[in-house]
Each structure stands twice: as C-alpha cells, then as structure tokens.
Scaffold this motif. Structure first.
Motif, mmCIF file in Angstrom:
data_model
loop_
_atom_site.group_PDB
_atom_site.id
_atom_site.type_symbol
_atom_site.label_atom_id
_atom_site.label_comp_id
_atom_site.label_asym_id
_atom_site.label_seq_id
_atom_site.Cartn_x
_atom_site.Cartn_y
_atom_site.Cartn_z
ATOM 1 N N ARG A 3 1.642 -1.211 0.182
ATOM 2 C CA ARG A 3 0.261 0.180 -0.087
ATOM 3 C C ARG A 3 0.814 1.667 -0.305
ATOM 4 O O ARG A 3 0.693 2.417 -0.412
ATOM 5 C CB ARG A 3 -1.416 -0.029 1.096
ATOM 6 C CG ARG A 3 -0.300 -0.260 3.006
ATOM 7 C CD ARG A 3 -1.606 -0.392 3.630
ATOM 8 N NE ARG A 3 -1.036 -0.203 5.041
ATOM 9 C CZ ARG A 3 -1.314 -0.085 6.391
ATOM 10 N NH1 ARG A 3 -2.769 -0.046 5.707
ATOM 11 N NH2 ARG A 3 -0.861 -0.276 7.255
ATOM 12 N N SER A 155 -9.107 2.520 3.623
ATOM 13 C CA SER A 155 -8.748 1.610 3.579
ATOM 14 C C SER A 155 -7.970 1.776 2.064
ATOM 15 O O SER A 155 -8.053 2.341 0.906
ATOM 16 C CB SER A 155 -9.837 0.970 2.967
ATOM 17 O OG SER A 155 -10.810 0.707 3.659
ATOM 18 N N GLY A 157 -7.352 0.147 -0.774
ATOM 19 C CA GLY A 157 -7.314 -0.438 -1.459
ATOM 20 C C GLY A 157 -7.829 -0.774 -2.596
ATOM 21 O O GLY A 157 -7.569 0.137 -3.923
ATOM 22 N N TYR A 177 -12.663 -2.936 -0.932
ATOM 23 C CA TYR A 177 -11.919 -4.249 -0.591
ATOM 24 C C TYR A 177 -10.764 -3.204 -0.629
ATOM 25 O O TYR A 177 -9.929 -3.359 -1.581
ATOM 26 C CB TYR A 177 -12.148 -5.022 -1.226
ATOM 27 C CG TYR A 177 -11.142 -6.739 -1.212
ATOM 28 C CD1 TYR A 177 -11.593 -7.481 -0.059
ATOM 29 C CD2 TYR A 177 -9.986 -6.798 -1.959
ATOM 30 C CE1 TYR A 177 -10.806 -8.703 0.513
ATOM 31 C CE2 TYR A 177 -9.442 -7.998 -1.576
ATOM 32 C CZ TYR A 177 -9.861 -8.534 0.034
ATOM 33 O OH TYR A 177 -9.091 -9.778 0.116
ATOM 34 N N GLY A 178 -10.044 -3.974 0.162
ATOM 35 C CA GLY A 178 -8.760 -3.133 1.254
ATOM 36 C C GLY A 178 -8.186 -3.807 2.401
ATOM 37 O O GLY A 178 -9.314 -4.834 3.581
ATOM 38 N N GLN A 179 -7.618 -2.311 3.025
ATOM 39 C CA GLN A 179 -6.722 -2.865 4.600
ATOM 40 C C GLN A 179 -7.279 -2.210 5.187
ATOM 41 O O GLN A 179 -6.451 -0.482 4.468
ATOM 42 C CB GLN A 179 -5.309 -3.533 4.188
ATOM 43 C CG GLN A 179 -4.534 -4.232 5.452
ATOM 44 C CD GLN A 179 -3.136 -4.065 5.503
ATOM 45 O OE1 GLN A 179 -2.484 -3.683 5.624
ATOM 46 N NE2 GLN A 179 -3.402 -5.802 4.661
ATOM 47 N N ASN A 204 -7.639 -8.305 4.873
ATOM 48 C CA ASN A 204 -8.137 -7.647 4.684
ATOM 49 C C ASN A 204 -9.800 -6.837 4.888
ATOM 50 O O ASN A 204 -10.841 -8.181 5.405
ATOM 51 C CB ASN A 204 -8.402 -7.425 2.458
ATOM 52 C CG ASN A 204 -6.875 -7.200 2.337
ATOM 53 O OD1 ASN A 204 -6.041 -6.342 2.630
ATOM 54 N ND2 ASN A 204 -6.435 -7.798 1.092
ATOM 55 N N SER A 205 -10.645 -6.179 4.547
ATOM 56 C CA SER A 205 -11.847 -5.561 4.471
ATOM 57 C C SER A 205 -13.165 -5.424 4.085
ATOM 58 O O SER A 205 -12.159 -5.601 3.001
ATOM 59 C CB SER A 205 -11.880 -4.509 5.975
ATOM 60 O OG SER A 205 -11.090 -3.209 4.725
#
Length: 397
Positions: A3, A155, A157, A177-179, A204-205
C-alpha cells in the motif's frame, strides 16, 4: 498489494501525465482548510486536558485533484490533525486515489477507484475531516467514534462505485475491498489498554454502501457497513502480555436525512457485533453487540446562522444498557456508566462568509462510553455526569 508504494505512485501521478500541459493544468484544483477549537469540560478529558481548558483540537488539510484524462481523475489530501492524546498532529495522507470512469452518462455511471479510499460509511464518514460539511464541531460520537477514527476512515485497496438516475430518484452503491488503517487508539479502545505487542488488520476488509436520493434531493436513505478483523501480535521478549488473539468486527449503519429549505432532520442507527477470541486467561473470550443512534435537527435562523439540536445514545453492549454486567466482569474496576453514553447537544453555526465559519456547542453527557481510555486511563477518576463546551473557528480556501 504494497500500500505504501501504491499510494506514493498515485500521489506522484498528480505531477505528470502524457496529456498536454496546458489542458492538464486547466483541470487542476487545490483547496485547503484549517480549524482550531477551544474545549472545556466540567469533568473527564476530551481532546486533551479539557477539564483545565484544552486547545489541543486542530485540523489542517490540503487537497488537490487533477483530471489527467477524460476517464481518469487523480486526487489526494494531506491532513495534520491534533486531537489531544489521540493524535499528535503529524501530517498523513488522508486519501490518495485514482478514479477511473468506465461508464459516464447523464443517467448512469460506473467508476473504479484505486489507492487510499474514504470508506462510504454513514452520511458523514467520507467528509468527516472537512469541518464545513457537518453541522456541529463533533459528529455524533455514538456512531462516528473519534477514538477509533482511523480504523473506519479509509482503506488501502480498490472500490467499485455505480449509480443510476431515474424519474423517481438516484440509486448508488459502493463496494470497497482493502486493508484498514490501525493505530494505537484501536488497541486502547478494543483491548482497553496498551499491551506489549502490536495490533494490525487480520486480512483485508469489506466495506459497502447503498443509497437512494429522491429526485428533489430532499430525502436521502442509506445502508452501509464494514466487516473486518484485528489480530494482536504479542511481544515475545517480555515477561507477560496477551496471547495472539483476534477481534472480529461487523459494523453497519442505517441512515435517513430530510432537508428542506431552512431546516433538516437527520437520524442514524449503528450496530457493531464484536467477538474477542484467544487472548488468554487475562482477557477471556466474549461477544458483545455495540449500539448507537442519534436524531439531529438543524434550523437556519438567518442565511448565515444555523441552530442544531441533537440527542444520541450509545451502548458498549445492547444487552447491558446500564453497564452492570460490564462492571461485574471487571470486578468493579470499570464503573457501570462507562458502558453507555446519553448526550444532549445544542449548537450554533455562523457562516461569516464563504471562507470563515465560527461554531459553538454545548453538550450534557450521562455516561462515558464515548471517551477514549487512552485519554482517561484511570476509571476511578471518571464522572458519570459531565458537561462540554466548545468553540471552533474554521477557514477554507
């Protein structure tokens, strides 16, 4: 996905593209803002030594956007935020993204966004760091927790955004969708302390939202939420700490807002199922369902003056609304009133001109659920009933 490299590349892309320089710079925009508040509480600490009067709530931000191509927009913001013991004011990237238009017509739009993306949670999360975009000095804390602000703010992503406009209104949705971004405040809030080791995202979330806005632009309805997990990684070089445990979080918000010419009415309801697992005997496995809701009314007395009235309630566990089970589980260490907050707020906003704004806000609080344990580490020093007065000056360009 690395990232840091992704964000650096996106920010760097603001300064170069294959498009002719003149056409690019015609589409370049830069804006900024600054806000300074003074806060006084009768008891407890809120954004610094507020019981002694605090000037430790400051926000400075600069954002820029550039349309590199008709289908590509890049944008970013750097924010320096000082918030008492929760943030020291070190400049950080608030968001930095590339927006790629896959479909763009008067009726339909589909976009992909890559980079550090503001999470589309509730009515205010995507603009919570721009003071002009919300009625009060503080967003309702039982829904928009400043004590874990960074966790829900952005996030790293990718996001897919789509909208369609009909005669009835506009329907839109976003899937991210990402961290998640995790800092020390998250450990203090979810583990109630700072233990030897680090807390970080466990994978990831997912974040999603769906919105409807009426054709008159007066009514807005939405449902948004996030699913994520945290993992504590203990320091093995110390005599004692927690075990390697996880915290599972499912956070969702139902939102409704009606805006007339001189007044508006806003309500949001949030629920947060939580599960703690495998932290060891000192932190037993358990489940809880956090809950919060508020109703907020604003009225424009004159074009530059606006009144605000808000009532909000929040609970660490909706099955323990008085906090008695929480207190018993800690052997009385945590007072029962630390499990809930009930707050009345009255505010006045004065838009002096397009660049300057002044706000004043008074709150009467019962309970301390919204307070950061990082700023209030001694439960015995907490007061159940406490008042807050704040004054804020804001500038933008």
């Amino acid at each position: 996905m690395n990232r840091k490299r992704l964000i650096a590349a996106l920010v760097a892309s603001l300064w170069g593209s294959p498009t002719p320089a003149q056409s690019v710079w015609n589409d370049f925009q830069i804006h900024g803002f600054g806000a300074q508040a003074v806060l006084k509480t009768s008891d407890n600490r809120w954004f610094g030594d507020s019981d002694q009067t605090s000037f430790d709530f400051t926000e400075l931000g600069v954002n820029a956007s550039l349309r590199v191509l008709p289908e590509l927009l890049v944008a970013g913001q750097v924010l320096a935020r000082r918030a008492g013991g929760m943030s020291e004011g070190t400049p950080a990237i608030d968001y930095a993204l590339a927006d790629i238009s896959l479909l763009d017509s008067p009726q339909h739009g589909v976009h992909v966004r890559l980079g550090r993306i503001k999470n589309p949670l509730g009515l205010y999360n995507e603009t919570r760091d721009v003071p002009f975009t919300h009625p009060g000095i503080f967003l309702p804390q039982v829904v928009y927790f400043d004590r874990v602000r960074n966790l829900v703010l952005s996030s790293d992503g990718a996001a897919l955004f789509g909208e369609t406009t009909t005669d009835f209104g506009t329907f839109s949705g976003t899937l991210v969708y990402g961290q998640s971004l995790v800092d020390e405040n998250v450990e203090w809030s979810y583990l109630n302390g700072n233990f030897p080791g680090d807390i970080a995202p466990d994978g990831n979330s997912w974040i999603g939202s769906a919105w409807f806005t009426s054709s008159s632009q007066r009514l807005k309805l939405g449902l948004s939420g996030a699913a994520l997990a945290l993992r504590f990684r203990p320091d093995r070089d110390v005599a004692w700490t927690l075990d390697s445990g996880t915290t599972d979080i499912l956070y969702w918000i139902a939102s409704a807002q009606y805006r007339a010419e001189d007044w508006s009415l806003t309500a949001e309801y949030a629920r947060e199922p939580l599960q703690w697992r495998s932290y060891g005997p000192a932190f037993p496995d358990r489940k809880a369902v956090g809950e919060g809701y508020y109703v907020q009314a604003t009225y424009r007395v004159r074009p530059p003056l606006q009144l605000m009235l808000t009532y909000q309630e929040g609970f660490a566990d909706r099955q323990d609304r008085e906090g008695n089970a929480l207190s018993a589980a800690t052997g009385g260490l945590a007072p029962a009133f630390s499990g809930f907050s009930k707050i009345w707020s009255l505010g006045l906003r004065w838009d002096i001109d397009e660049h300057w704004m002044v706000r004043a806000e008074y709150q009467h609080n019962e309970g301390t659920f919204i307070l950061s344990p990082r700023e209030n580490p001694d439960p015995d020093a907490l007061a159940k009933y406490w008042n807050l007065f704040g004054l804020q000056v804001v500038f933008r360009f």
